[in-house]
Scaffold this motif. Structure first.
Motif, PDB file in Angstrom:
ATOM      1  N   MET A   1     -29.071  40.749  34.569  1.00  0.00           N
ATOM      2  CA  MET A   1     -30.399  40.895  33.986  1.00  0.00           C
ATOM      3  C   MET A   1     -30.626  39.809  32.933  1.00  0.00           C
ATOM      4  SD  MET A   1     -32.233  43.317  35.362  1.00  0.00           S
ATOM      5  CE  MET A   1     -33.437  43.890  34.190  1.00  0.00           C
ATOM      6  N   THR A   2     -31.025  40.239  31.742  1.00  0.00           N
ATOM      7  CA  THR A   2     -31.358  39.296  30.681  1.00  0.00           C
ATOM      8  C   THR A   2     -31.152  39.950  29.326  1.00  0.00           C
ATOM      9  OG1 THR A   2     -33.089  37.798  29.887  1.00  0.00           O
ATOM     10  CG2 THR A   2     -33.797  39.960  30.616  1.00  0.00           C
ATOM     11  N   HIS A   3     -31.211  39.150  28.313  1.00  0.00           N
ATOM     12  CA  HIS A   3     -31.216  39.673  26.952  1.00  0.00           C
ATOM     13  C   HIS A   3     -32.667  39.723  26.484  1.00  0.00           C
ATOM     14  CE1 HIS A   3     -26.930  39.081  27.175  1.00  0.00           C
ATOM     15  NE2 HIS A   3     -26.843  39.839  26.099  1.00  0.00           N
TER      16      HIS A   3
ATOM     17  N   PRO B   1     -37.118  35.591  30.304  1.00  0.00           N
ATOM     18  CA  PRO B   1     -36.149  36.184  31.219  1.00  0.00           C
ATOM     19  C   PRO B   1     -35.869  35.326  32.453  1.00  0.00           C
ATOM     20  CG  PRO B   1     -38.244  37.302  31.423  1.00  0.00           C
ATOM     21  CD  PRO B   1     -38.360  36.344  30.264  1.00  0.00           C
TER      22      PRO B   1
ATOM     23  N   CYS C   1     -33.080  32.849  30.840  1.00  0.00           N
ATOM     24  CA  CYS C   1     -31.877  33.430  30.244  1.00  0.00           C
ATOM     25  C   CYS C   1     -30.787  33.578  31.301  1.00  0.00           C
ATOM     26  CB  CYS C   1     -32.200  34.789  29.627  1.00  0.00           C
ATOM     27  SG  CYS C   1     -30.794  35.621  28.873  1.00  0.00           S
TER      28      CYS C   1
ATOM     29  N   ASP D   1     -27.978  35.142  30.571  1.00  0.00           N
ATOM     30  CA  ASP D   1     -27.264  36.344  30.183  1.00  0.00           C
ATOM     31  C   ASP D   1     -25.865  36.050  29.643  1.00  0.00           C
ATOM     32  OD1 ASP D   1     -27.522  39.080  29.832  1.00  0.00           O
ATOM     33  OD2 ASP D   1     -26.603  39.575  31.751  1.00  0.00           O
ATOM     34  N   CYS D   2     -25.740  34.946  28.928  1.00  0.00           N
ATOM     35  CA  CYS D   2     -24.421  34.564  28.399  1.00  0.00           C
ATOM     36  C   CYS D   2     -24.037  35.385  27.175  1.00  0.00           C
ATOM     37  CB  CYS D   2     -24.370  33.076  28.077  1.00  0.00           C
ATOM     38  SG  CYS D   2     -25.366  32.586  26.652  1.00  0.00           S
ATOM     39  N   GLY D   3     -25.031  35.874  26.431  1.00  0.00           N
ATOM     40  CA  GLY D   3     -24.773  36.697  25.262  1.00  0.00           C
ATOM     41  C   GLY D   3     -24.404  35.945  23.999  1.00  0.00           C
TER      42      GLY D   3
ATOM     43  N   ASP E   1     -28.838  43.351  25.239  1.00  0.00           N
ATOM     44  CA  ASP E   1     -28.819  43.251  26.690  1.00  0.00           C
ATOM     45  C   ASP E   1     -29.846  44.249  27.225  1.00  0.00           C
ATOM     46  OD1 ASP E   1     -28.064  43.863  29.495  1.00  0.00           O
ATOM     47  OD2 ASP E   1     -26.380  42.542  29.055  1.00  0.00           O
ATOM     48  N   SER E   2     -30.600  43.859  28.221  1.00  0.00           N
ATOM     49  CA  SER E   2     -31.643  44.741  28.746  1.00  0.00           C
ATOM     50  C   SER E   2     -31.075  46.074  29.228  1.00  0.00           C
ATOM     51  CB  SER E   2     -32.414  44.050  29.862  1.00  0.00           C
ATOM     52  OG  SER E   2     -31.552  43.697  30.921  1.00  0.00           O
TER      53      SER E   2
END
Length: 101
Positions: free
Chosen positions: A1-3, A37, A40, A42-44, A57-58
């Protein structure tokens, strides 16, 4: 997903997060930041950089925070990319304290 950037960013606009983003997915206006989104990965990397814990995080969004998925997606298409650290808003310290951080 995405942040996702949540409402904790409001009245703060700390930008430490943008300095570690490998894909420049942050967008911003004069009040806060948003994550695109579509960009992103999603690496955090941004999560621990936010002093008010506004980035999540979503998958971790509470039911009443799900709105931020749509808000980030919509607003990120309307706003310029933020790539460099900037001064937080004058209300940031007070907002940070009110959030308990």
């Amino acid at each position: 997903m995405t942040h996702v950037v949540t409402d904790h960013c409001e009245q703060c606009r700390y930008t430490e997060c943008v300095t570690v983003c490998p894909v420049a997915c942050f967008r911003g206006d004069g009040e806060r930041l948003f994550i695109d989104p579509d960009l992103c990965v999603d690496c955090g990397a941004c999560v621990p950089m936010c002093p008010v814990h506004a980035i999540v995080d979503s998958f971790d969004l509470e039911d009443d925070q799900q709105i931020w998925l749509d808000v980030n997606a919509r607003r990120s298409k309307e706003l310029p990319t933020v790539r460099e650290r900037a001064m937080p808003l004058p209300t940031a310290a007070e907002r940070r304290a009110s959030l308990g951080h």
